[in-house]
Design a protein around this motif. Structure first.
Motif, PDB file in Angstrom:
ATOM      1  N   SER A 109       0.856  -1.185   0.000  1.00  0.00           N
ATOM      2  CA  SER A 109       0.000   0.000   0.000  1.00  0.00           C
ATOM      3  C   SER A 109       0.888   1.229   0.000  1.00  0.00           C
ATOM      4  O   SER A 109       2.108   1.129   0.177  1.00  0.00           O
ATOM      5  CB  SER A 109      -0.939   0.037   1.211  1.00  0.00           C
ATOM      6  OG  SER A 109      -0.289   0.568   2.349  1.00  0.00           O
ATOM      7  N   LEU A 110       0.279   2.382  -0.191  1.00  0.00           N
ATOM      8  CA  LEU A 110       1.003   3.642  -0.112  1.00  0.00           C
ATOM      9  C   LEU A 110       0.912   4.143   1.333  1.00  0.00           C
ATOM     10  O   LEU A 110      -0.004   4.867   1.698  1.00  0.00           O
ATOM     11  CB  LEU A 110       0.403   4.668  -1.088  1.00  0.00           C
ATOM     12  CG  LEU A 110       0.468   4.287  -2.567  1.00  0.00           C
ATOM     13  CD1 LEU A 110      -0.277   5.309  -3.407  1.00  0.00           C
ATOM     14  CD2 LEU A 110       1.911   4.159  -3.031  1.00  0.00           C
ATOM     15  N   LEU A 111       1.840   3.685   2.143  1.00  0.00           N
ATOM     16  CA  LEU A 111       1.828   4.097   3.545  1.00  0.00           C
ATOM     17  C   LEU A 111       1.895   5.617   3.637  1.00  0.00           C
ATOM     18  O   LEU A 111       2.457   6.275   2.762  1.00  0.00           O
ATOM     19  CB  LEU A 111       3.009   3.447   4.278  1.00  0.00           C
ATOM     20  CG  LEU A 111       2.888   1.938   4.493  1.00  0.00           C
ATOM     21  CD1 LEU A 111       4.193   1.383   5.043  1.00  0.00           C
ATOM     22  CD2 LEU A 111       1.735   1.591   5.416  1.00  0.00           C
ATOM     23  N   PRO A 112       1.285   6.174   4.700  1.00  0.00           N
ATOM     24  CA  PRO A 112       0.745   5.501   5.889  1.00  0.00           C
ATOM     25  C   PRO A 112      -0.648   4.924   5.729  1.00  0.00           C
ATOM     26  O   PRO A 112      -1.213   4.395   6.693  1.00  0.00           O
ATOM     27  CB  PRO A 112       0.744   6.627   6.930  1.00  0.00           C
ATOM     28  CG  PRO A 112       0.539   7.861   6.139  1.00  0.00           C
ATOM     29  CD  PRO A 112       1.290   7.653   4.862  1.00  0.00           C
ATOM     30  N   LYS A 113      -1.224   4.986   4.536  1.00  0.00           N
ATOM     31  CA  LYS A 113      -2.564   4.445   4.347  1.00  0.00           C
ATOM     32  C   LYS A 113      -2.525   2.921   4.283  1.00  0.00           C
ATOM     33  O   LYS A 113      -1.602   2.337   3.718  1.00  0.00           O
ATOM     34  CB  LYS A 113      -3.174   5.009   3.065  1.00  0.00           C
ATOM     35  CG  LYS A 113      -4.675   5.187   3.115  1.00  0.00           C
ATOM     36  CD  LYS A 113      -5.155   6.036   1.949  1.00  0.00           C
ATOM     37  CE  LYS A 113      -6.615   6.421   2.128  1.00  0.00           C
ATOM     38  NZ  LYS A 113      -7.113   7.225   0.993  1.00  0.00           N
ATOM     39  N   TYR A 114      -3.524   2.300   4.857  1.00  0.00           N
ATOM     40  CA  TYR A 114      -3.715   0.860   4.832  1.00  0.00           C
ATOM     41  C   TYR A 114      -2.573   0.074   5.465  1.00  0.00           C
ATOM     42  O   TYR A 114      -1.966  -0.792   4.846  1.00  0.00           O
ATOM     43  CB  TYR A 114      -4.007   0.376   3.403  1.00  0.00           C
ATOM     44  CG  TYR A 114      -5.302   0.943   2.877  1.00  0.00           C
ATOM     45  CD1 TYR A 114      -6.514   0.558   3.425  1.00  0.00           C
ATOM     46  CD2 TYR A 114      -5.312   1.917   1.878  1.00  0.00           C
ATOM     47  CE1 TYR A 114      -7.704   1.116   2.984  1.00  0.00           C
ATOM     48  CE2 TYR A 114      -6.506   2.468   1.440  1.00  0.00           C
ATOM     49  CZ  TYR A 114      -7.688   2.066   1.997  1.00  0.00           C
ATOM     50  OH  TYR A 114      -8.875   2.618   1.563  1.00  0.00           O
ATOM     51  N   ARG A 115      -2.287   0.424   6.704  1.00  0.00           N
ATOM     52  CA  ARG A 115      -1.443  -0.447   7.512  1.00  0.00           C
ATOM     53  C   ARG A 115      -2.244  -1.704   7.863  1.00  0.00           C
ATOM     54  O   ARG A 115      -3.451  -1.652   7.988  1.00  0.00           O
ATOM     55  CB  ARG A 115      -1.034   0.269   8.804  1.00  0.00           C
ATOM     56  CG  ARG A 115      -0.184   1.513   8.617  1.00  0.00           C
ATOM     57  CD  ARG A 115      -0.054   2.255   9.925  1.00  0.00           C
ATOM     58  NE  ARG A 115       0.820   3.421   9.824  1.00  0.00           N
ATOM     59  CZ  ARG A 115       0.951   4.323  10.792  1.00  0.00           C
ATOM     60  NH1 ARG A 115       0.254   4.206  11.911  1.00  0.00           N
ATOM     61  NH2 ARG A 115       1.773   5.349  10.621  1.00  0.00           N
ATOM     62  N   GLY A 116      -1.564  -2.821   8.045  1.00  0.00           N
ATOM     63  CA  GLY A 116      -2.273  -4.010   8.488  1.00  0.00           C
ATOM     64  C   GLY A 116      -2.225  -5.163   7.504  1.00  0.00           C
ATOM     65  O   GLY A 116      -1.458  -5.168   6.545  1.00  0.00           O
ATOM     66  N   ALA A 117      -3.108  -6.137   7.743  1.00  0.00           N
ATOM     67  CA  ALA A 117      -2.998  -7.449   7.112  1.00  0.00           C
ATOM     68  C   ALA A 117      -3.558  -7.545   5.697  1.00  0.00           C
ATOM     69  O   ALA A 117      -3.155  -8.413   4.934  1.00  0.00           O
ATOM     70  CB  ALA A 117      -3.696  -8.492   7.992  1.00  0.00           C
TER      71      ALA A 117
END
Length: 311
Positions: A109-117
């Motif tokens: 993903s394009l962090l910081p968006k959609y951190r996680g599994a």
């Protein structure tokens, strides 16, 4: 460089192959343990384990990577850096500190968006028009480390999680090879994440596949595409589960209750939603194989006004 590679699914295979092609030495591949899969319960190895065995790379499959015995095993593998891609377990600070250059993560993903599994699936479910890959310096948080490289790609109107996985795996393969080259050169510039811009891509559950026909057709279309690989988007029909494998949103106003059939042609079924209609193109009835609607209609005579059930 000497690398310990941590990954599990098919997404992680491309980057591993890219590191080997770039001339790096992978001293160990760390992946999830073999587990039973499918109706027969046959034990299957992970895609990363299969790739590592093909290249003669030692494989380590800890049930819990943070346990003392697992950490001691890791210490036995020479490594300048650990590279992590969808491994499936959280690393302790002790592990993060083992290699000289720390641990680099290939995050889809394009962090910081959609951190996680499940960043790929949630990007589709939420109607994002683009996503990408971020190479991140890992810290003790969940996808909160400094960003090292980032590149965006568009999300197509008919994109499924499966097709997006494949594209992002290729992008991650290229970016991690570039990141390691620049890491050796000392030309990477870490960038802090803005936590205020983040959102969490929680793990998927089977219940997320249940279709609620009261929702807008555009949301149902994204549900079909975003959950294509698992668990699939499904509804009830004739006392059985019907998976919708391919569909398209139609903005035309509904002409009946949500879940009722609006019209049927030889190769498509229009179903009323809360807003608009969902055009069914491919389906899979419980116990049957996936098929185009035109083939499905040969055995199931569906007419206007029939209803699909919310499960």
């Amino acid at each position: 460089m000497k690398i310990v590679y941590m990954g599990t699914p098919e997404f992680s295979v491309g980057p591993l192959e890219a590191l080997l092609a770039a001339g790096h030495t992978v001293t160990a591949a760390v992946t999830q343990p073999d587990r039973p899969k499918g109706r027969g319960g046959k034990v299957q190895i992970t895609p990363v384990k299969a790739c590592a065995q093909k290249h003669g790379i030692p494989v380590f499959t800890p049930s819990r990577i943070r346990e003392k015995e697992a950490v001691e095993t890791l210490k036995g593998f020479e490594a300048d850096v650990y590279v992590v891609a969808a491994f499936g377990q959280i690393l302790s600070q002790e592990i993060l500190d083992l290699p000289r250059y720390g641990c680099l993560n290939i995050h889809a993903s394009l962090l910081p968006k959609y951190r996680g599994a499940a960043p790929i699936e949630w990007a589709i479910l939420n109607g994002e028009t683009e996503t990408g890959v971020t190479i991140m310096q890992m810290d003790a948080g969940v996808d909160t480390g400094d960003m090292l490289l980032k590149e965006a790609v568009p999300i197509g109107d008919s994109e499924t999680d499966e097709s997006l996985y494949e594209r992002l795996s290729g992008l991650g393969s290229r970016l991690i090879a570039e990141a390691l080259l620049r890491l050796e050169e000392g030309s990477l510039t870490p960038e802090k994440q803005d936590g205020a811009q983040s959102c969490y891509a929680k793990m998927l559950t089977k219940d997320m596949g249940k279709i609620d026909w009261n929702r807008p057709a555009s949301c149902l279309d994204r549900q079909v595409r975003g959950l294509y690989s698992w668990p699939g988007a499904f509804t009830g029909y004739g006392g059985k589960i019907l998976k919708i494998r391919a569909a398209q949103a139609d903005p035309e106003a509904p002409d009946g209750e949500p879940g009722t059939v609006s019209r049927v042609t030889k190769d498509a079924i229009w179903v009323n939603a809360g807003e608009g209609k969902l055009i069914l193109k491919e389906v899979q009835l419980e116990g049957k194989k996936r098929m185009a609607v035109k083939d499905f209609l040969l055995g199931c005579k569906i007419g206007k006004g029939e209803r699909f059930q919310c499960l």
